[in-house]
Design a protein around this motif. Structure first.
Motif, PDB file in Angstrom:
ATOM      1  N   VAL A   1      17.278   1.081   2.319  1.00 17.66           N
ATOM      2  CA  VAL A   1      18.458   0.224   2.226  1.00 17.66           C
ATOM      3  C   VAL A   1      19.705   1.103   2.203  1.00 17.66           C
ATOM      4  CG1 VAL A   1      19.651  -1.539   0.906  1.00 17.66           C
ATOM      5  CG2 VAL A   1      17.137  -1.510   0.977  1.00 17.66           C
ATOM      6  N   VAL A   2      20.675   0.785   3.074  1.00 18.24           N
ATOM      7  CA  VAL A   2      21.903   1.578   3.204  1.00 18.24           C
ATOM      8  C   VAL A   2      23.096   0.629   3.126  1.00 18.24           C
ATOM      9  CG1 VAL A   2      23.270   3.029   4.736  1.00 18.24           C
ATOM     10  CG2 VAL A   2      20.802   3.364   4.572  1.00 18.24           C
ATOM     11  N   PRO A   3      24.031   0.835   2.185  1.00 18.64           N
ATOM     12  CA  PRO A   3      25.230  -0.017   2.127  1.00 18.64           C
ATOM     13  C   PRO A   3      26.232   0.374   3.207  1.00 18.64           C
ATOM     14  CG  PRO A   3      25.337   1.659   0.417  1.00 18.64           C
ATOM     15  CD  PRO A   3      24.004   1.836   1.087  1.00 18.64           C
ATOM     16  N   GLN A   4      26.997  -0.611   3.657  1.00 14.34           N
ATOM     17  CA  GLN A   4      28.093  -0.307   4.587  1.00 14.34           C
ATOM     18  C   GLN A   4      29.277   0.190   3.771  1.00 14.34           C
ATOM     19  OE1 GLN A   4      29.012  -3.093   7.756  1.00 14.34           O
ATOM     20  NE2 GLN A   4      31.226  -2.710   7.475  1.00 14.34           N
ATOM     21  N   PRO A   5      29.814   1.364   4.082  1.00 14.12           N
ATOM     22  CA  PRO A   5      30.931   1.895   3.289  1.00 14.12           C
ATOM     23  C   PRO A   5      32.108   0.924   3.233  1.00 14.12           C
ATOM     24  CG  PRO A   5      30.045   3.567   4.766  1.00 14.12           C
ATOM     25  CD  PRO A   5      29.396   2.283   5.141  1.00 14.12           C
ATOM     26  N   GLU A   6      32.717   0.819   2.060  1.00 16.63           N
ATOM     27  CA  GLU A   6      33.904   0.022   1.784  1.00 16.63           C
ATOM     28  C   GLU A   6      33.682  -1.465   1.995  1.00 16.63           C
ATOM     29  OE1 GLU A   6      37.418   1.444   3.699  1.00 16.63           O
ATOM     30  OE2 GLU A   6      37.272   3.456   2.856  1.00 16.63           O
ATOM     31  N   ASN A   7      32.432  -1.873   2.037  1.00 18.16           N
ATOM     32  CA  ASN A   7      32.119  -3.306   2.101  1.00 18.16           C
ATOM     33  C   ASN A   7      31.031  -3.577   1.081  1.00 18.16           C
ATOM     34  OD1 ASN A   7      31.362  -5.947   2.681  1.00 18.16           O
ATOM     35  ND2 ASN A   7      31.749  -5.709   4.873  1.00 18.16           N
ATOM     36  N   PRO A   8      31.398  -4.088  -0.103  1.00 18.56           N
ATOM     37  CA  PRO A   8      30.419  -4.221  -1.185  1.00 18.56           C
ATOM     38  C   PRO A   8      29.367  -5.298  -0.928  1.00 18.56           C
ATOM     39  CG  PRO A   8      32.501  -5.223  -1.796  1.00 18.56           C
ATOM     40  CD  PRO A   8      32.751  -4.542  -0.494  1.00 18.56           C
ATOM     41  N   ASN A   9      29.505  -6.057   0.141  1.00 18.94           N
ATOM     42  CA  ASN A   9      28.571  -7.164   0.372  1.00 18.94           C
ATOM     43  C   ASN A   9      27.527  -6.876   1.462  1.00 18.94           C
ATOM     44  OD1 ASN A   9      29.728  -9.011  -1.519  1.00 18.94           O
ATOM     45  ND2 ASN A   9      31.432  -9.335  -0.095  1.00 18.94           N
ATOM     46  N   ILE A  10      27.754  -5.915   2.318  1.00 16.30           N
ATOM     47  CA  ILE A  10      26.883  -5.718   3.480  1.00 16.30           C
ATOM     48  C   ILE A  10      25.949  -4.523   3.250  1.00 16.30           C
ATOM     49  CG2 ILE A  10      26.771  -5.240   5.951  1.00 16.30           C
ATOM     50  CD1 ILE A  10      27.835  -8.025   5.184  1.00 16.30           C
ATOM     51  N   TYR A  11      24.662  -4.809   3.456  1.00 10.16           N
ATOM     52  CA  TYR A  11      23.634  -3.769   3.330  1.00 10.16           C
ATOM     53  C   TYR A  11      22.737  -3.814   4.560  1.00 10.16           C
ATOM     54  CZ  TYR A  11      24.943  -3.233  -1.566  1.00 10.16           C
ATOM     55  OH  TYR A  11      25.629  -2.977  -2.717  1.00 10.16           O
ATOM     56  N   TYR A  12      22.390  -2.632   5.068  1.00  3.60           N
ATOM     57  CA  TYR A  12      21.470  -2.514   6.191  1.00  3.60           C
ATOM     58  C   TYR A  12      20.064  -2.183   5.665  1.00  3.60           C
ATOM     59  CZ  TYR A  12      25.420  -2.365   9.440  1.00  3.60           C
ATOM     60  OH  TYR A  12      26.531  -2.676  10.173  1.00  3.60           O
TER      61      TYR A  12
ATOM     62  N   THR B   1       0.833  -1.203   0.000  1.00  6.63           N
ATOM     63  CA  THR B   1       0.000   0.000   0.000  1.00  6.63           C
ATOM     64  C   THR B   1       0.868   1.253   0.000  1.00  6.63           C
ATOM     65  OG1 THR B   1      -1.711  -1.166   1.239  1.00  6.63           O
ATOM     66  CG2 THR B   1      -1.829   1.230   1.212  1.00  6.63           C
ATOM     67  N   GLU B   2       1.950   1.225   0.814  1.00  9.45           N
ATOM     68  CA  GLU B   2       2.801   2.412   0.903  1.00  9.45           C
ATOM     69  C   GLU B   2       4.280   2.039   0.814  1.00  9.45           C
ATOM     70  OE1 GLU B   2       1.295   5.600   3.723  1.00  9.45           O
ATOM     71  OE2 GLU B   2       0.103   3.913   4.468  1.00  9.45           O
ATOM     72  N   GLY B   3       4.875   1.597   1.939  1.00 14.39           N
ATOM     73  CA  GLY B   3       6.320   1.483   2.036  1.00 14.39           C
ATOM     74  C   GLY B   3       6.945   0.447   1.119  1.00 14.39           C
ATOM     75  N   CYS B   4       8.165   0.766   0.606  1.00 18.74           N
ATOM     76  CA  CYS B   4       8.944  -0.147  -0.248  1.00 18.74           C
ATOM     77  C   CYS B   4      10.354   0.413  -0.353  1.00 18.74           C
ATOM     78  CB  CYS B   4       8.310  -0.278  -1.633  1.00 18.74           C
ATOM     79  SG  CYS B   4       7.956   1.308  -2.433  1.00 18.74           S
ATOM     80  N   ALA B   5      11.306  -0.412  -0.721  1.00 16.94           N
ATOM     81  CA  ALA B   5      12.692   0.023  -0.893  1.00 16.94           C
ATOM     82  C   ALA B   5      13.392  -0.926  -1.851  1.00 16.94           C
ATOM     83  CB  ALA B   5      13.419   0.056   0.457  1.00 16.94           C
ATOM     84  N   THR B   6      14.325  -0.383  -2.662  1.00 13.06           N
ATOM     85  CA  THR B   6      15.117  -1.203  -3.574  1.00 13.06           C
ATOM     86  C   THR B   6      16.566  -0.721  -3.528  1.00 13.06           C
ATOM     87  OG1 THR B   6      14.789   0.214  -5.513  1.00 13.06           O
ATOM     88  CG2 THR B   6      13.138  -1.481  -5.116  1.00 13.06           C
ATOM     89  N   ILE B   7      17.468  -1.576  -4.009  1.00 16.68           N
ATOM     90  CA  ILE B   7      18.873  -1.195  -4.131  1.00 16.68           C
ATOM     91  C   ILE B   7      19.482  -1.933  -5.309  1.00 16.68           C
ATOM     92  CG2 ILE B   7      19.778  -2.966  -2.581  1.00 16.68           C
ATOM     93  CD1 ILE B   7      20.934   0.725  -2.762  1.00 16.68           C
ATOM     94  N   SER B   8      20.321  -1.229  -6.074  1.00 14.04           N
ATOM     95  CA  SER B   8      21.036  -1.811  -7.207  1.00 14.04           C
ATOM     96  C   SER B   8      22.523  -1.563  -7.018  1.00 14.04           C
ATOM     97  CB  SER B   8      20.551  -1.176  -8.520  1.00 14.04           C
ATOM     98  OG  SER B   8      19.153  -1.329  -8.663  1.00 14.04           O
TER      99      SER B   8
ATOM    100  N   GLN C   1       0.376   4.345  -2.932  1.00 11.13           N
ATOM    101  CA  GLN C   1       0.763   5.596  -2.289  1.00 11.13           C
ATOM    102  C   GLN C   1       2.276   5.789  -2.185  1.00 11.13           C
ATOM    103  OE1 GLN C   1      -1.530   5.982   1.448  1.00 11.13           O
ATOM    104  NE2 GLN C   1      -2.890   4.439   0.572  1.00 11.13           N
ATOM    105  N   GLY C   2       3.055   4.706  -2.215  1.00  9.33           N
ATOM    106  CA  GLY C   2       4.475   4.818  -1.930  1.00  9.33           C
ATOM    107  C   GLY C   2       5.366   4.658  -3.146  1.00  9.33           C
ATOM    108  N   LEU C   3       6.587   5.203  -3.037  1.00 13.24           N
ATOM    109  CA  LEU C   3       7.682   4.976  -3.972  1.00 13.24           C
ATOM    110  C   LEU C   3       8.938   4.720  -3.132  1.00 13.24           C
ATOM    111  CD1 LEU C   3       7.052   7.748  -6.662  1.00 13.24           C
ATOM    112  CD2 LEU C   3       6.715   5.278  -6.943  1.00 13.24           C
ATOM    113  N   PRO C   4       9.924   3.961  -3.661  1.00 12.58           N
ATOM    114  CA  PRO C   4      11.085   3.587  -2.844  1.00 12.58           C
ATOM    115  C   PRO C   4      11.984   4.791  -2.550  1.00 12.58           C
ATOM    116  CG  PRO C   4      11.359   2.844  -5.103  1.00 12.58           C
ATOM    117  CD  PRO C   4       9.952   3.336  -5.000  1.00 12.58           C
ATOM    118  N   PRO C   5      12.339   4.999  -1.258  1.00 13.07           N
ATOM    119  CA  PRO C   5      13.294   6.062  -0.922  1.00 13.07           C
ATOM    120  C   PRO C   5      14.729   5.566  -1.075  1.00 13.07           C
ATOM    121  CG  PRO C   5      12.498   5.036   1.086  1.00 13.07           C
ATOM    122  CD  PRO C   5      11.792   4.337  -0.059  1.00 13.07           C
TER     123      PRO C   5
END
Length: 908
Positions: free
Chosen positions: A101-112, A53-60, A381-385
């Protein structure tokens, strides 16, 4: 924030770079999705599993390849399969932002994955603000959730946003809005994600404003110094943000002025900054009751713009759009445009995204396009931030003088030079569609479409001094123009000299009737000598030269050149008188409607032309220049006679211009409709009715009556509706109606008498075709009551009367009838003085009640006298002797059977 492309990692000491490509894939709404391609195009994605309905998030990744996406509850990998442990996260599809979704700096594998929960029912607990960790090295590079639902705050709003702290540490601030020791939402919590991971001790910034509504978006500006929070009816607030310390300060309320005609006040929901961080966009909506929220007819929303650089931001409000719609999100895209999700109501989405194409520009120049991007699935209602630093402002390498843009439209065959600032000692790295090219100058000449970008390192050793520019170059096809020869009628009918042309008449031929194309006209093939009034171009037939058409696309302005040859025809068509029309009734003003197609048929027949087209004009100049043509019908504006002009053409070549004479003939003037009356009782006598001619001799006209008669006057002796058609010598006619209505003397149906009472009355019941009045006379024909409309006479004294009835509708005559009103004298005085000398029943006679029996008694019941109406009255004597003054009694049996008993007084 600095953005670095992947090919620069070695050159830039191993610093991790963030690019807009990490926001290339969006999944939202009811399984909807889009992809921002490297060449600047947008593709629709229909394979997403997310329905929210609202919230969503993506990362590439940095090349725009999808990694994973989430609704804050489930996590799907790039193959659209749920990660093995990717379920049960503490977000909510009904939470405004739900996750980021937030990546951990200098670690290409870890995402929060940071989640913000909400409660939508008694059995749906709110778990607050949590984080989970995705390790992309697991599951053969598809990733899995390793840490899930680690609690940061037990209670928070539905808001979360993020921005890069600086280009050296590459740390990222993650910010949410939540309560601190109270039930009100009043404190911002900033958490830092660094190369070491998440610091769970936040930087807190508390404010005195107490918010109770958890809904609405929270966004940081792309350059990271402004923070905006939408809180529904609790207000819209903007703050300063210190990227170095994570402190939020300087709370400023932004008032929303817009409402629908003073009704349906608006509250904030979606928010977004322009790429240059100077303009703020808000989606507002009318807050209905919960029940009304599901019905589209109650909804109303708007898109608003504010200038955040102004001293009073609220006063800069610009309404870009308002309509019946529900609330929706705003989100910057990698192409620098802002996208708006569309909804009909809370539970009814729409398959569109609206677009703000130039969000750095104020007002209408921002170029809002409603429902510009059509989808096959419904958005909600939502778009990914995203981390807002992805969208920070780039330098302009296109070089527009009036506005900043990252899009450059060129035409087939064009070349263009992209140009970055010339910085001595700087390194320039150019890329085309994401691939580095071997070019190191500060400028680049392009001749094909695609996305061009340049990264500039000034080589000062300071990472925040690097620059990046981008240009999406789009090549449009040139249209195809066609040559044409336009033939005009000679203006004076003499060979040679000047004749005016309306060059625009050739436009459809030069463009091939393509509605997307238009034409400009020039005197020279190099298109430098512009013809500014092509509708009246003065052509010299003695020195004939062509003109040239610039055939251009109205959207892209790409063009082709066509040659327009002009020639003059001296063909003459004789003037023509159209078949006259008759004037019209109401009013008779000499005006009528001429059907020009009928005139064309006559004109073709009289001139033996069959295939030509004919158009009509008010003036000769209009006909010559083919402007202001008349439609298929024309009402003359000059009464009775007017001249217009026809232009006859063969295949758009002038064959001749001639005068068309229009005439309107007058119709007979007669009296208005007439109304006559005929007395039926006079039949077979006749009356005369007429055709009613005015101001002329009746002998100048012909007459056709509905009776078959053909004279001006006719005699009739029957009621009815008579019509006559009067025609003049021009065969123009008018119809007149004479209505003959019946009248008659009255027929007396009954006379009702109320007598022997304190208020005697006579009621006369009549029938007939007339209108009647009633009068009352006594037996001596002396008037008692003059003529009146009422058929009732009241307070009538006993006696004999005549009731007269006359017709007043047409004076058809009078009828009368005698009537008796019975009554009994209370006193009589037998003094032989000629007044009341006898006692008798009034209203009886040899005509009325003659056989009535009257008996008189004294107070002791002795019969003194028995008589009838024919015997005269009692004289007060008994056996020849006068009786004394006293009361005496009577017993009357009328002929009609009525019986009356009462007493009277004898008084001498």
């Amino acid at each position: 924030m600095i953005k670095k492309i992947a090919t620069l990692l070695i050159c830039l000491n191993g610093l991790l770079g963030f690019s807009q490509s990490e926001a290339s894939n969006w999944f939202f709404g009811d399984n909807a999705g889009i992809r921002f391609n490297l060449d600047g195009t947008i593709s629709e994605l229909n394979n997403g599993r997310l329905s929210t309905t609202e919230g969503c998030a993506t990362i590439s990744d940095a090349n725009g390849n999808l990694l994973f996406y989430t609704d804050g509850v489930s996590v799907w990998n790039k193959n659209h399969n749920r990660m093995p442990n990717g379920f049960g996260l503490y977000g909510d599809s009904s939470s405004t932002q739900s996750a980021i979704v937030v990546p951990q700096p200098e670690n290409p594998n870890i995402y929060y994955i940071f989640t913000v929960d909400t409660s939508v029912g008694r059995n749906d607990p709110d778990y607050g603000f949590n984080y989970s960790i995705v390790d992309m090295s697991l599951e053969s590079g598809l990733g899995n959730v390793t840490t899930k639902n680690s609690r940061l705050l037990s209670n928070c709003s539905e808001k979360v946003t993020a921005v890069v702290k600086d280009c050296v540490s590459q740390s990222i601030w993650v910010i949410t809005f939540a309560p601190d020791r109270t039930e009100f939402i009043d404190t911002y919590y900033a958490y830092e994600v660094s190369t070491r991971g998440l610091n769970t001790t936040p930087v807190k910034s508390a404010f005195a404003t107490n918010i109770e509504d958890k809904r609405g978006y929270l966004k940081l500006s792309p350059e990271g110094t402004k923070l905006v929070s939408a809180n529904g009816r609790y207000g819209l607030f903007i703050y300063d943000f210190d990227k170095t310390t994570g402190v939020v300060s300087n709370e400023t309320r932004i008032g929303i002025s817009f409402s629908k005609n003073g009704q349906k006040p608006q509250v904030s929901y979606g928010v977004e900054f322009s790429p240059n961080s100077e303009l703020l966009y808000i989606t507002s909506y009318y807050e209905t009751t919960e029940e009304e929220g599901f019905n589209p007819i109650y909804q109303y929303g708007a898109l608003l713009q504010y200038d955040v650089t102004a001293p009073n931001i609220s006063l800069t409000e610009v309404v870009l759009d308002h309509r019946q719609t529900y609330r929706g999100a705003l989100q910057l895209g990698p192409n620098g445009k802002i996208y708006r999700s569309m909804n009909q109501s809370y539970n009814q989405g729409l398959p569109y995204l609206s677009v703000i194409n130039s969000p750095n520009n104020k007002g209408a120049a921002s170029n809002y396009a409603h429902n510009a991007l059509q989808l096959s699935r419904n958005g909600r209602q939502g778009l990914p931030p995203f981390i807002t630093s992805f969208f920070s402002q780039k330098i302009d390498i296109i070089g527009y003088t009036d506005t900043f843009s990252t899009e450059l439209e060129l035409c087939e065959g064009d070349t263009y030079t992209l140009q970055a600032p010339e910085i001595p000692g700087a390194t320039y790295i150019w890329s085309y569609n994401g691939q580095e090219i071997t070019h190191t100058d500060y400028f680049l000449e392009v001749n094909k479409g695609g996305v061009y970008s340049v990264f500039i390192d000034p080589n000062t050793g300071e990472c925040d001094k690097t620059l990046e520019g981008v240009a999406n170059v789009i090549y449009n096809d040139n249209p195809v123009g066609f040559d044409y020869t336009l033939t005009q009628c000679d203006e004076d009918g003499i060979q040679g000299g000047f004749t005016r042309f309306n060059l625009t008449e050739a436009s459809t031929y030069l463009t091939g009737n393509n509605p997307d194309l238009d034409v400009e006209f020039y005197k020279d093939a190099s298109l430098t000598n512009f013809i500014d009034v092509p509708e009246s171009y003065n052509f010299n037939a003695d020195v004939p030269e062509p003109v040239y058409g610039k055939v251009f696309n109205k959207v892209t302005n790409c063009f082709d050149t066509s040659t327009l040859t002009l020639q003059v025809s001296t063909t003459q068509i004789p003037d023509f008188s159209a078949t006259p029309l008759c004037d019209e009734l109401n009013p008779e003003d000499g005006l009528n409607t001429f059907y020009l197609d009928d005139i064309s048929t006559e004109l073709r027949s009289s001139n033996n032309i069959s295939t030509s087209s004919i158009k009509y004009y008010r003036t000769y100049d209009d006909a010559l220049l083919e402007q202001n043509s008349l439609g298929s019908s024309f009402e003359n504006t000059t009464p009775y006679n007017q001249t217009i002009y026809s232009r006859i053409e063969n295949d758009n070549s002038c064959f001749g211009i001639n005068k068309i004479f229009l005439s309107v003939n007058k119709i007979p003037k007669v009296e208005p409709e007439d109304h006559k009356l005929y007395c039926l009782n006079t039949y077979p006598e006749t009356i005369t009715i007429s055709a009613g001619m005015l101001n002329d001799s009746p002998d100048n006209y012909t007459y056709t009556w509905s009776t078959g008669a053909t004279t001006h006057d006719i005699a009739i002796n029957q009621p009815g509706i008579y019509t006559v058609t009067i025609s003049n010598s021009a065969n123009c006619s008018k119809e007149r109606t004479v209505t003959v209505e019946a009248s008659n003397i009255a027929t007396i149906d009954n006379i009702n008498v109320k007598d022997a009472s304190n208020n005697n009355s006579i009621t006369t019941v009549v029938s007939g075709e007339g209108l009647y009045e009633f009068a009352l006379y006594d037996e001596n024909n002396i008037l008692v009551t003059d003529y009146q409309e009422s058929n009732v006479f009241n307070n009538v004294l006993p006696g004999i009367y005549q009731v007269y009835i006359r017709d007043i509708k047409n004076n058809c005559g009078m009828v009368y009838q005698s009537v008796s009103v019975i009554g009994f004298p209370k006193v009589f005085t037998p003094n032989n003085d000629g007044f009341n000398d006898t006692w008798q029943v009034y209203g009886t006679s040899d005509m009325f009640q003659p056989n009535s029996k009257i008996q008189i008694f004294d107070r002791y019941g002795k019969l003194l006298k028995e008589l009838t109406p024919l015997n005269g009255g009692w004289d007060g004597n008994f056996n020849g002797k006068q009786l004394p003054n006293d009361d005496y009694w009577f017993f009357v049996t009328l002929q009609d059977g009525r019986i009356f008993k009462d007493h009277f007084t004898l008084k001498r």
